[in-house]
Write a protein that holds these residues in place. Structure first.
Motif, PDB file in Angstrom:
ATOM      1  N   ASN A 255       3.751  21.421  11.110  1.00  0.00           N
ATOM      2  CA  ASN A 255       3.516  20.023  11.434  1.00  0.00           C
ATOM      3  C   ASN A 255       3.352  19.260  10.118  1.00  0.00           C
ATOM      4  O   ASN A 255       2.434  19.506   9.357  1.00  0.00           O
ATOM      5  N   LEU A 256       4.245  18.333   9.870  1.00  0.00           N
ATOM      6  CA  LEU A 256       4.295  17.633   8.589  1.00  0.00           C
ATOM      7  C   LEU A 256       3.220  16.560   8.498  1.00  0.00           C
ATOM      8  O   LEU A 256       3.005  15.798   9.443  1.00  0.00           O
ATOM      9  N   ILE A 257       2.551  16.498   7.343  1.00  0.00           N
ATOM     10  CA  ILE A 257       1.518  15.488   7.101  1.00  0.00           C
ATOM     11  C   ILE A 257       1.881  14.692   5.861  1.00  0.00           C
ATOM     12  O   ILE A 257       2.011  15.245   4.772  1.00  0.00           O
ATOM     13  N   VAL A 258       2.084  13.379   6.032  1.00  0.00           N
ATOM     14  CA  VAL A 258       2.358  12.479   4.907  1.00  0.00           C
ATOM     15  C   VAL A 258       1.500  11.229   5.112  1.00  0.00           C
ATOM     16  O   VAL A 258       1.995  10.169   5.485  1.00  0.00           O
ATOM     17  N   GLU A 259       0.218  11.373   4.890  1.00  0.00           N
ATOM     18  CA  GLU A 259      -0.706  10.268   5.164  1.00  0.00           C
ATOM     19  C   GLU A 259      -0.819   9.287   3.999  1.00  0.00           C
ATOM     20  O   GLU A 259      -0.963   8.091   4.210  1.00  0.00           O
ATOM     21  N   ARG A 260      -0.757   9.809   2.769  1.00  0.00           N
ATOM     22  CA  ARG A 260      -0.999   8.972   1.590  1.00  0.00           C
ATOM     23  C   ARG A 260       0.130   9.140   0.576  1.00  0.00           C
ATOM     24  O   ARG A 260       0.397  10.259   0.118  1.00  0.00           O
ATOM     25  N   ILE A 261       0.772   8.031   0.228  1.00  0.00           N
ATOM     26  CA  ILE A 261       1.867   8.031  -0.741  1.00  0.00           C
ATOM     27  C   ILE A 261       1.464   7.224  -1.964  1.00  0.00           C
ATOM     28  O   ILE A 261       0.899   6.132  -1.844  1.00  0.00           O
ATOM     29  N   LEU A 262       1.764   7.753  -3.131  1.00  0.00           N
ATOM     30  CA  LEU A 262       1.533   7.039  -4.386  1.00  0.00           C
ATOM     31  C   LEU A 262       2.886   6.627  -4.957  1.00  0.00           C
ATOM     32  O   LEU A 262       3.728   7.471  -5.250  1.00  0.00           O
ATOM     33  N   LEU A 263       3.097   5.323  -5.096  1.00  0.00           N
ATOM     34  CA  LEU A 263       4.292   4.808  -5.754  1.00  0.00           C
ATOM     35  C   LEU A 263       3.887   4.357  -7.156  1.00  0.00           C
ATOM     36  O   LEU A 263       3.166   3.378  -7.318  1.00  0.00           O
ATOM     37  N   ALA A 264       4.349   5.087  -8.168  1.00  0.00           N
ATOM     38  CA  ALA A 264       4.068   4.722  -9.557  1.00  0.00           C
ATOM     39  C   ALA A 264       5.210   3.845 -10.037  1.00  0.00           C
ATOM     40  O   ALA A 264       6.371   4.247  -9.996  1.00  0.00           O
ATOM     41  N   THR A 265       4.898   2.648 -10.490  1.00  0.00           N
ATOM     42  CA  THR A 265       5.936   1.673 -10.798  1.00  0.00           C
ATOM     43  C   THR A 265       5.708   0.991 -12.133  1.00  0.00           C
ATOM     44  O   THR A 265       4.566   0.763 -12.537  1.00  0.00           O
ATOM     45  N   ASP A 266       6.829   0.680 -12.813  1.00  0.00           N
ATOM     46  CA  ASP A 266       6.754  -0.152 -14.014  1.00  0.00           C
ATOM     47  C   ASP A 266       7.474  -1.477 -13.778  1.00  0.00           C
ATOM     48  O   ASP A 266       7.747  -2.221 -14.709  1.00  0.00           O
ATOM     49  N   PHE A 267       7.827  -1.749 -12.509  1.00  0.00           N
ATOM     50  CA  PHE A 267       8.454  -2.989 -12.061  1.00  0.00           C
ATOM     51  C   PHE A 267       9.875  -3.159 -12.583  1.00  0.00           C
ATOM     52  O   PHE A 267      10.430  -4.262 -12.539  1.00  0.00           O
TER      53      PHE A 267
END
Length: 302
Positions: free
Chosen positions: A9-21
């Motif tokens: 059962n896949l869990i993807v509750e929290r995603i971090l997007l690291a960006t420099d714009f």
């Protein structure tokens, strides 16, 4: 990103997007938004202010330049957060200040237990230039959660929708291959898609019969990576071929119209080995779809 129990059962509750714009980061943001909507995830938008840039400036007083960098970070994060919110995605923002961008991202990811990190990459002067002040290797190498990188040749999303209906999982069949395959299978299963499990023989046997025997052995090993419980929800294909790994991974991904390439990496205080780095950097630079790297996989109890 983790899996629970034998049924994956896949869990993807929290995603971090690291960006420099940058433009690369904007493309990565579109994928982060689509993936977050698919899994009802919360996204944290993180920008690292590189303090070493201020100290190297010859045209501005360091304090003034840092103030400008802070203002730009705040304004761009606010703009990006509004885009995510208007799409119905729960979003947070985080500004970091550091002389070691990779370390800051890894620390943030570990402290807040993110399930997935998403980064954008781009090429410069014919060489592979990774965002976040060329620190993507440090993030990929040291963070415990999977990382999805969006390379310079990745096609932009159409209608901001994304599914994992065709996945290439390339493996060296190391002892932890089964756990990493479980995560790739879970992603394919979520989209009722197809997973192509690949192993490429770079040093064939002395005779044709040696190669044929090894191919059969590797095919059997690949088949064991797919749990029987997943057969109902996704189909699998085992590919064992001879050739240079990076080029064969890219050829296979193009042939099967892959939406995601999944690669395993080893965690170590050292940098990637020349072998690993050659495969990873070439795939990241040339892939036409996102690339997920997996250092370790957490199996949570049900």
């Amino acid at each position: 990103m983790s899996v629970t129990g034998d049924e994956i059962n896949l869990i993807v509750e929290r995603i971090l997007l690291a960006t420099d714009f940058s433009m690369a980061s904007e493309v990565a943001a579109n994928y982060a938004r689509a993936i977050a909507k698919r899994f009802s995830s919360t996204v944290t938008l993180a920008n690292v202010i590189d303090l070493s840039m201020a100290s190297r400036s010859e045209v501005a007083v360091a304090g003034q330049l840092i103030a400008e960098m802070r203002r730009d970070s705040r304004e761009n994060l606010e703009r990006l957060a509004n885009d995510f919110s208007s799409s119905g995605v729960r979003v947070k923002t985080q500004t970091l200040e550091s002389r070691d961008t990779a370390s800051s991202i890894v620390t943030l990811a570990e402290e807040q237990a993110f399930d997935l990190i998403i980064l954008g990459t781009h090429a410069r002067r014919g060489l592979i230039k990774l965002i976040l002040d060329s620190c993507a290797e440090g993030v990929i190498r040291h963070v415990s959660c999977p990382v999805i990188t969006i390379g310079p040749n990745v096609k932009e999303l159409v209608d901001n929708e994304f599914s994992f209906n065709s996945i290439v999982f390339a493996t060296d069949l190391a002892p932890d291959a089964a756990r990493k395959a479980a995560l790739a299978v879970a992603l394919a299963e979520d989209s009722i898609g197809k997973i192509h499990l690949c192993h490429f023989i770079q040093h064939p046997g002395k005779t044709g019969s040696d190669l044929s025997r090894r191919q059969l052995e590797f095919e059997a090993a690949l088949e064991k990576l797919v749990p029987a419980s997943s057969y109902e929800w996704c189909s699998s294909n085992c590919i064992v071929e001879h050739g240079e790994a990076a080029s064969r991974i890219l050829e296979t991904a193009k042939r099967v119209k892959a939406k995601l390439i999944v690669l395993g990496v080893k965690h170590s205080p050292r940098l990637l080995t020349r072998f690993e780095n050659g495969i990873l950097s070439n795939v990241l630079a040339l892939a036409e779809c996102p690339v997920m790297t997996i250092g370790s996989v957490e199996i949570r109890p049900e």
